[in-house]
Design a protein around this motif. Structure first.
Motif, PDB file in Angstrom:
ATOM      1  N   CYS A 200      -5.277 -38.719  43.097  1.00 23.41           N
ATOM      2  CA  CYS A 200      -5.858 -37.792  42.022  1.00 23.41           C
ATOM      3  C   CYS A 200      -4.830 -37.171  41.201  1.00 23.41           C
ATOM      4  O   CYS A 200      -4.780 -37.154  40.001  1.00 23.41           O
ATOM      5  CB  CYS A 200      -6.590 -36.494  42.684  1.00 23.41           C
ATOM      6  SG  CYS A 200      -8.224 -37.129  43.442  1.00 23.41           S
ATOM      7  N   TYR A 201      -3.433 -36.770  41.772  1.00 26.79           N
ATOM      8  CA  TYR A 201      -2.418 -36.300  41.102  1.00 26.79           C
ATOM      9  C   TYR A 201      -2.093 -37.170  39.896  1.00 26.79           C
ATOM     10  O   TYR A 201      -1.634 -37.333  38.776  1.00 26.79           O
ATOM     11  CB  TYR A 201      -1.124 -36.102  42.080  1.00 26.79           C
ATOM     12  CG  TYR A 201      -1.478 -35.047  43.176  1.00 26.79           C
ATOM     13  CD1 TYR A 201      -2.562 -34.064  42.597  1.00 26.79           C
ATOM     14  CD2 TYR A 201      -0.642 -35.078  44.197  1.00 26.79           C
ATOM     15  CE1 TYR A 201      -2.622 -33.099  44.166  1.00 26.79           C
ATOM     16  CE2 TYR A 201      -0.862 -33.890  45.176  1.00 26.79           C
ATOM     17  CZ  TYR A 201      -1.728 -32.871  44.835  1.00 26.79           C
ATOM     18  OH  TYR A 201      -2.043 -32.081  45.884  1.00 26.79           O
ATOM     19  N   ALA A 202      -2.179 -38.805  40.190  1.00 29.73           N
ATOM     20  CA  ALA A 202      -1.598 -39.711  39.525  1.00 29.73           C
ATOM     21  C   ALA A 202      -2.654 -39.776  38.147  1.00 29.73           C
ATOM     22  O   ALA A 202      -2.199 -40.215  37.258  1.00 29.73           O
ATOM     23  CB  ALA A 202      -1.627 -40.957  40.411  1.00 29.73           C
ATOM     24  N   LYS A 203      -3.838 -39.578  38.479  1.00 29.92           N
ATOM     25  CA  LYS A 203      -5.059 -39.546  37.399  1.00 29.92           C
ATOM     26  C   LYS A 203      -4.619 -38.355  36.462  1.00 29.92           C
ATOM     27  O   LYS A 203      -4.985 -38.453  35.175  1.00 29.92           O
ATOM     28  CB  LYS A 203      -6.319 -39.515  37.771  1.00 29.92           C
ATOM     29  CG  LYS A 203      -6.585 -41.046  38.371  1.00 29.92           C
ATOM     30  CD  LYS A 203      -8.145 -40.744  39.181  1.00 29.92           C
ATOM     31  CE  LYS A 203      -8.517 -41.917  39.785  1.00 29.92           C
ATOM     32  NZ  LYS A 203      -8.943 -41.764  41.109  1.00 29.92           N
ATOM     33  N   ASN A 204      -4.017 -37.304  37.210  1.00 25.14           N
ATOM     34  CA  ASN A 204      -4.015 -36.084  36.035  1.00 25.14           C
ATOM     35  C   ASN A 204      -2.567 -36.244  35.407  1.00 25.14           C
ATOM     36  O   ASN A 204      -2.638 -35.433  34.584  1.00 25.14           O
ATOM     37  CB  ASN A 204      -4.066 -34.870  37.201  1.00 25.14           C
ATOM     38  CG  ASN A 204      -5.413 -34.673  37.778  1.00 25.14           C
ATOM     39  OD1 ASN A 204      -6.336 -35.018  37.303  1.00 25.14           O
ATOM     40  ND2 ASN A 204      -5.379 -34.126  38.858  1.00 25.14           N
ATOM     41  N   ARG A 205      -1.772 -36.725  35.868  1.00 23.66           N
ATOM     42  CA  ARG A 205      -0.374 -36.845  35.081  1.00 23.66           C
ATOM     43  C   ARG A 205      -0.727 -37.853  34.148  1.00 23.66           C
ATOM     44  O   ARG A 205      -0.316 -38.733  33.941  1.00 23.66           O
ATOM     45  CB  ARG A 205       0.900 -37.541  36.034  1.00 23.66           C
ATOM     46  CG  ARG A 205       1.127 -36.512  37.110  1.00 23.66           C
ATOM     47  CD  ARG A 205       2.492 -36.905  37.764  1.00 23.66           C
ATOM     48  NE  ARG A 205       2.388 -38.120  38.643  1.00 23.66           N
ATOM     49  CZ  ARG A 205       2.102 -38.495  39.751  1.00 23.66           C
ATOM     50  NH1 ARG A 205       1.712 -37.523  40.391  1.00 23.66           N
ATOM     51  NH2 ARG A 205       1.717 -39.687  40.136  1.00 23.66           N
ATOM     52  N   ARG A 206      -1.009 -37.086  32.901  1.00 27.61           N
ATOM     53  CA  ARG A 206      -1.585 -37.991  31.817  1.00 27.61           C
ATOM     54  C   ARG A 206      -1.185 -37.512  30.362  1.00 27.61           C
ATOM     55  O   ARG A 206      -1.114 -36.315  30.233  1.00 27.61           O
ATOM     56  CB  ARG A 206      -2.980 -38.200  31.979  1.00 27.61           C
ATOM     57  CG  ARG A 206      -3.716 -37.013  31.605  1.00 27.61           C
ATOM     58  CD  ARG A 206      -5.234 -37.186  32.158  1.00 27.61           C
ATOM     59  NE  ARG A 206      -6.266 -36.269  31.936  1.00 27.61           N
ATOM     60  CZ  ARG A 206      -6.429 -34.771  32.399  1.00 27.61           C
ATOM     61  NH1 ARG A 206      -5.461 -34.293  33.382  1.00 27.61           N
ATOM     62  NH2 ARG A 206      -7.146 -33.843  31.917  1.00 27.61           N
ATOM     63  N   ALA A 207      -1.280 -38.197  29.310  1.00 29.40           N
ATOM     64  CA  ALA A 207      -1.471 -37.820  27.940  1.00 29.40           C
ATOM     65  C   ALA A 207      -2.702 -38.407  27.291  1.00 29.40           C
ATOM     66  O   ALA A 207      -2.716 -39.726  27.483  1.00 29.40           O
ATOM     67  CB  ALA A 207      -0.043 -38.233  27.058  1.00 29.40           C
ATOM     68  N   VAL A 208      -3.458 -37.821  26.666  1.00 30.30           N
ATOM     69  CA  VAL A 208      -4.770 -38.147  26.138  1.00 30.30           C
ATOM     70  C   VAL A 208      -4.567 -37.993  24.591  1.00 30.30           C
ATOM     71  O   VAL A 208      -4.430 -36.923  24.183  1.00 30.30           O
ATOM     72  CB  VAL A 208      -5.895 -37.365  26.633  1.00 30.30           C
ATOM     73  CG1 VAL A 208      -7.198 -38.097  26.383  1.00 30.30           C
ATOM     74  CG2 VAL A 208      -5.965 -37.481  28.203  1.00 30.30           C
ATOM     75  N   THR A 209      -5.108 -39.112  23.746  1.00 29.48           N
ATOM     76  CA  THR A 209      -4.843 -39.090  22.506  1.00 29.48           C
ATOM     77  C   THR A 209      -6.079 -38.840  21.986  1.00 29.48           C
ATOM     78  O   THR A 209      -7.048 -39.775  22.040  1.00 29.48           O
ATOM     79  CB  THR A 209      -4.421 -40.431  21.802  1.00 29.48           C
ATOM     80  OG1 THR A 209      -2.982 -40.446  22.447  1.00 29.48           O
ATOM     81  CG2 THR A 209      -4.028 -40.318  20.157  1.00 29.48           C
ATOM     82  N   VAL A 210      -6.407 -37.570  21.513  1.00 30.89           N
ATOM     83  CA  VAL A 210      -7.890 -37.044  21.036  1.00 30.89           C
ATOM     84  C   VAL A 210      -7.979 -37.361  19.536  1.00 30.89           C
ATOM     85  O   VAL A 210      -7.261 -36.838  18.829  1.00 30.89           O
ATOM     86  CB  VAL A 210      -8.228 -35.919  21.469  1.00 30.89           C
ATOM     87  CG1 VAL A 210      -9.388 -35.386  20.809  1.00 30.89           C
ATOM     88  CG2 VAL A 210      -7.889 -35.662  22.989  1.00 30.89           C
ATOM     89  N   ILE A 211      -8.719 -38.114  19.112  1.00 27.75           N
ATOM     90  CA  ILE A 211      -9.070 -38.611  17.744  1.00 27.75           C
ATOM     91  C   ILE A 211      -9.619 -37.438  17.028  1.00 27.75           C
ATOM     92  O   ILE A 211     -10.706 -36.755  17.457  1.00 27.75           O
ATOM     93  CB  ILE A 211      -9.855 -39.856  17.366  1.00 27.75           C
ATOM     94  CG1 ILE A 211      -8.956 -41.155  18.027  1.00 27.75           C
ATOM     95  CG2 ILE A 211     -10.114 -40.200  16.157  1.00 27.75           C
ATOM     96  CD1 ILE A 211      -7.687 -41.283  17.567  1.00 27.75           C
ATOM     97  N   SER A 212      -9.181 -36.966  15.584  1.00 28.10           N
ATOM     98  CA  SER A 212      -9.850 -36.230  15.084  1.00 28.10           C
ATOM     99  C   SER A 212     -10.038 -36.482  13.641  1.00 28.10           C
ATOM    100  O   SER A 212      -9.276 -37.351  13.100  1.00 28.10           O
ATOM    101  CB  SER A 212      -9.348 -34.574  15.048  1.00 28.10           C
ATOM    102  OG  SER A 212      -7.953 -34.766  14.676  1.00 28.10           O
ATOM    103  N   LEU A 213     -10.936 -35.995  12.902  1.00 32.86           N
ATOM    104  CA  LEU A 213     -10.768 -36.336  11.433  1.00 32.86           C
ATOM    105  C   LEU A 213      -9.981 -35.640  10.420  1.00 32.86           C
ATOM    106  O   LEU A 213      -9.338 -34.541  10.748  1.00 32.86           O
ATOM    107  CB  LEU A 213     -12.422 -35.660  10.754  1.00 32.86           C
ATOM    108  CG  LEU A 213     -13.554 -36.863  10.754  1.00 32.86           C
ATOM    109  CD1 LEU A 213     -14.594 -36.065  10.031  1.00 32.86           C
ATOM    110  CD2 LEU A 213     -13.026 -37.851  10.040  1.00 32.86           C
ATOM    111  N   GLY A 214      -9.516 -36.510   9.438  1.00 40.48           N
ATOM    112  CA  GLY A 214      -8.497 -35.754   8.689  1.00 40.48           C
ATOM    113  C   GLY A 214      -7.120 -36.710   8.664  1.00 40.48           C
ATOM    114  O   GLY A 214      -6.775 -36.988   9.742  1.00 40.48           O
ATOM    115  N   ALA A 215      -6.558 -36.771   7.629  1.00 42.43           N
ATOM    116  CA  ALA A 215      -5.294 -37.615   7.537  1.00 42.43           C
ATOM    117  C   ALA A 215      -4.115 -36.740   7.861  1.00 42.43           C
ATOM    118  O   ALA A 215      -2.906 -37.236   7.730  1.00 42.43           O
ATOM    119  CB  ALA A 215      -5.159 -38.196   6.377  1.00 42.43           C
ATOM    120  N   GLY A 216      -4.219 -35.763   8.328  1.00 42.88           N
ATOM    121  CA  GLY A 216      -3.185 -34.675   8.694  1.00 42.88           C
ATOM    122  C   GLY A 216      -2.701 -34.055   7.348  1.00 42.88           C
ATOM    123  O   GLY A 216      -3.075 -34.231   6.437  1.00 42.88           O
ATOM    124  N   SER A 217      -1.632 -33.137   7.760  1.00 46.11           N
ATOM    125  CA  SER A 217      -1.176 -32.599   6.560  1.00 46.11           C
ATOM    126  C   SER A 217       0.448 -32.728   6.096  1.00 46.11           C
ATOM    127  O   SER A 217       1.070 -33.262   7.072  1.00 46.11           O
ATOM    128  CB  SER A 217      -1.340 -31.012   6.747  1.00 46.11           C
ATOM    129  OG  SER A 217      -0.666 -30.864   8.024  1.00 46.11           O
TER     130      SER A 217
END
Lengths: 439, 177
Positions: free
Chosen positions: B160-177
């Motif tokens: 479980c620890y191995a699954k939790n040591r993570r980075a998740v890229t969450v897509i959102s709308l918008g081209a940024g600023s």
């Protein structure tokens, strides 16, 4: 106004009848390590007005819970008592108390009138046949009856140990509920013994690691209410808060007040690197205290405000370091096996409490400020985040149990390593911070 | 003595409830609840996920490209496997300029709370730097750390620890600023 505005709690010395304040042989030296608790008698306080009986019984119970809860005192059960007190002023029959081996006797009276509760008490040194210190009288509104009891217990503790007490104090913490992967967290405040829980936030966002200001009227904590970790400063009296200013694109967390309450030290993360910064509590531009590619967090001031102990992984794993409060070259103080974190300077200034990780377990420990004399007080799957009682004798911390059904609870332990106790609130709780002794 | 009645305290905190929380904590299965774990985050940050079979959809990004990378204990260094996944993320982001992303960093429970917050930020930042090195504009990427506050797996052992040591890229709308 909450419970911090305590001006109305008035203390009076009780005059004639009281023996001269004199330090008798009744004394516990806490440093010597108390193995055998001191036996005392506390006949349920006398109800001095009609209708005060229940209040008198409740106040007596809370005083007993405070004193016995320290592990330093043991109440002799009331059914063993030979003398009965029909009045607060009934003369003490010392032989009756010596016969049951009571070393201390506490006699009190409670009256209720005009929207006030008045408590009077006297402490007697049974084997010296004399009163220890003056009698005292305290008054407060009926809602504050528990505080009256804590105040009485603090005086008794202080007279017998020669040290200030810690019962009339509060704890701010994070109340936890819900499953482990969707934990709901909200800021809460309670009496040191778990009574009188009040929630300061709802559970709509993650909140972490609150800290009291030195006078207990403000709280700093970390909130995700913007979606990102930010520091919030809350006024306890009216539960209003404001986010502290920050540089866009950064995370800020781990805030602590300086001992004079005028400045705030905290962690600021930018481009993945976390360093310590200091800002004025009234605003103004921040000053950078550390400048390394490592993580610097969990700062804690020395009580005189001259130094800061903190956690850094500049040597590889997290270890404890001390630097001047204005920044400067830090000195590493932790050299044992394992990882060290969350250092907290004791109110007396002589020790640092910390969290240690080694061999897959967590420990709460204390060391001298130069890192010597390390002692581990607790061990479990996950113990973390110590906070000191106002007198520096007891440490409260978070203990989390393992597994899917695991949860966090608050515990206390004496710095002697004895008297491990769960703090009596029903639900999950973490990240305690102990207030100063209330005024 | 003056006590604040409970009602006043409740009123004072309800005002905090309406916030735009981008957290998703990492879905890994293409089914992102835009409401987030607590029903928050229904504001500007929410984005229609579309269908996994549509290569232009965030759902496809999450499931087919892979929205998550994992880390070794205490480390924020990207493994070869992580770099492969992130190269795919960069390619997708470069081809879909109308989206931006929030990178969430997480740690397992074997650490203290505030240190883990900083460690999660290090991990999120490692991902951000890699995506930028692959041509994604930094203005389209933001990082946040949840430390050990939002485990994906709840057992207390290394799987479980191995699954939790993570980075998740969450897509959102918008081209940024």
């Amino acid at each position: 106004m909450f419970r911090f505005a305590l001006a109305a709690l008035a203390a009076l010395m009780i005059g004639p009848g009281a023996a001269l304040a004199q330090q008798g042989p009744l004394h516990i030296e806490i440093d010597e390590g108390v193995i055998e608790p001191l036996p005392y008698a506390l006949p349920s306080f006398v109800a001095e007005t009609g209708g005060a009986g229940e209040m008198a019984a409740q106040i007596s119970q809370v005083i007993n819970a405070d004193l016995s809860g320290t592990g330093l005192f043991r109440q002799i059960p009331e059914n063993a008592y030979l003398q009965r007190f029909s009045s607060f002023d009934t003369p003490v029959s010392y032989a009756d108390w010596q016969a049951i081996n009571a070393q201390a006797l506490i006699v009190g009276g409670v009256s209720t009138s005009g929207g006030k509760v008045v408590v009077k008490f006297r402490l007697f040194d049974v084997y010296s046949n004399q009163q220890l210190g003056d009698g005292q009288q305290l008054a407060a509104s009926p809602q504050s009856w528990r505080r009256l009891a804590h105040k009485v217990a603090d005086v008794i503790y202080s007279r017998i140990t020669g040290e200030s007490g810690y019962f009339d104090s509060r704890v701010v913490y994070v109340s936890e509920s819900g499953p482990k992967d969707k934990r709901l967290k909200r800021l809460a405040i309670m009496d040191y013994d778990g009574a009188n829980v009040n929630y300061l936030t709802d559970s709509s966002t993650i909140v972490l690691a609150p800290r009291f200001s030195p006078t207990g009227d403000r709280i700093l904590y970390t909130t995700f209410e913007t979606g990102f970790p930010r520091i919030k400063l809350m006024n306890v009296g009216n539960v209003s808060g404001q986010l502290l200013p920050e540089v866009p694109g950064t995370m800020t967390f781990s805030p602590r007040f300086s001992p004079d309450g005028n400045s705030i030290v905290y962690s600021l993360e930018q481009n993945g690197n976390t360093d310590l910064y200091k800002m004025s509590a009234s605003g103004g531009s921040p000053a950078r205290l550390t400048n390394s590619p490592a993580i610097e967090t969990a700062p804690s001031f020395s009580p005189d405000g001259s130094r800061i102990v903190f956690e850094s992984d500049r040597s590889g794993g997290p270890q404890l370091y001390i630097m001047p409060a204005g920044g400067g070259e830090p000195t590493r103080i932790s050299y044992g096996d394992g990882r060290y974190g969350t250092p907290v300077w004791s109110p007396r200034g002589d020790m640092i409490a910390f969290t240690k990780q080694a061999g897959g377990r967590f420990f709460i420990g204390v060391m001298r400020t130069d890192g010597s004399e390390e002692r581990l007080l607790t061990a479990s799957f996950l113990d973390e985040g110590p906070t000191w009682s106002p007198n520096g004798r007891v440490i409260m911390f978070t203990r989390e149990s393992p597994g899917a059904g695991g949860g966090a609870q608050l515990f206390t332990i004496d710095i002697s390593g004895r008297n491990l106790k769960k703090v009596g609130n029903a639900g999950g709780a973490s990240d305690p911070a102990w207030s100063p002794l209330l005024p | 003595m003056n006590f604040a009645p409970k009602a006043v305290i409740l009123l004072a905190v309800l005002g905090l409830a309406a916030c735009n929380n981008p957290d998703k904590y990492g879905s890994g299965n293409g089914v992102v609840d835009p409401g987030g774990a607590y029903g928050s985050g229904t504001g500007d940050g929410s984005v229609s996920q579309g269908s996994i079979s549509d290569p232009n959809s965030p759902a496809y990004f999450n499931a087919a490209v892979g929205d998550m990378v994992h880390f070794v204990v205490d480390q924020s260094t990207l493994t070869d496997e992580a770099r492969n996944i992130l190269a795919g993320q960069a390619k997708w982001l470069n081809a879909h300029g109308k989206y931006s992303a929030i990178i969430e960093g997480h740690a397992d429970e074997q650490g203290t709370r505030e240190y883990n917050l900083a460690l999660g930020a290090r991990r999120a930042s490692a991902v951000q730097e890699f995506l930028i090195s692959q041509g994604v504009a930094g203005s389209r990427l933001r990082t946040v750390s949840y430390g050990k506050e939002r485990p994906l797996a709840v057992c207390s052992s290394e799987d479980c620890y191995a699954k939790n040591r993570r980075a998740v890229t969450v897509i959102s709308l918008g081209a940024g600023s």
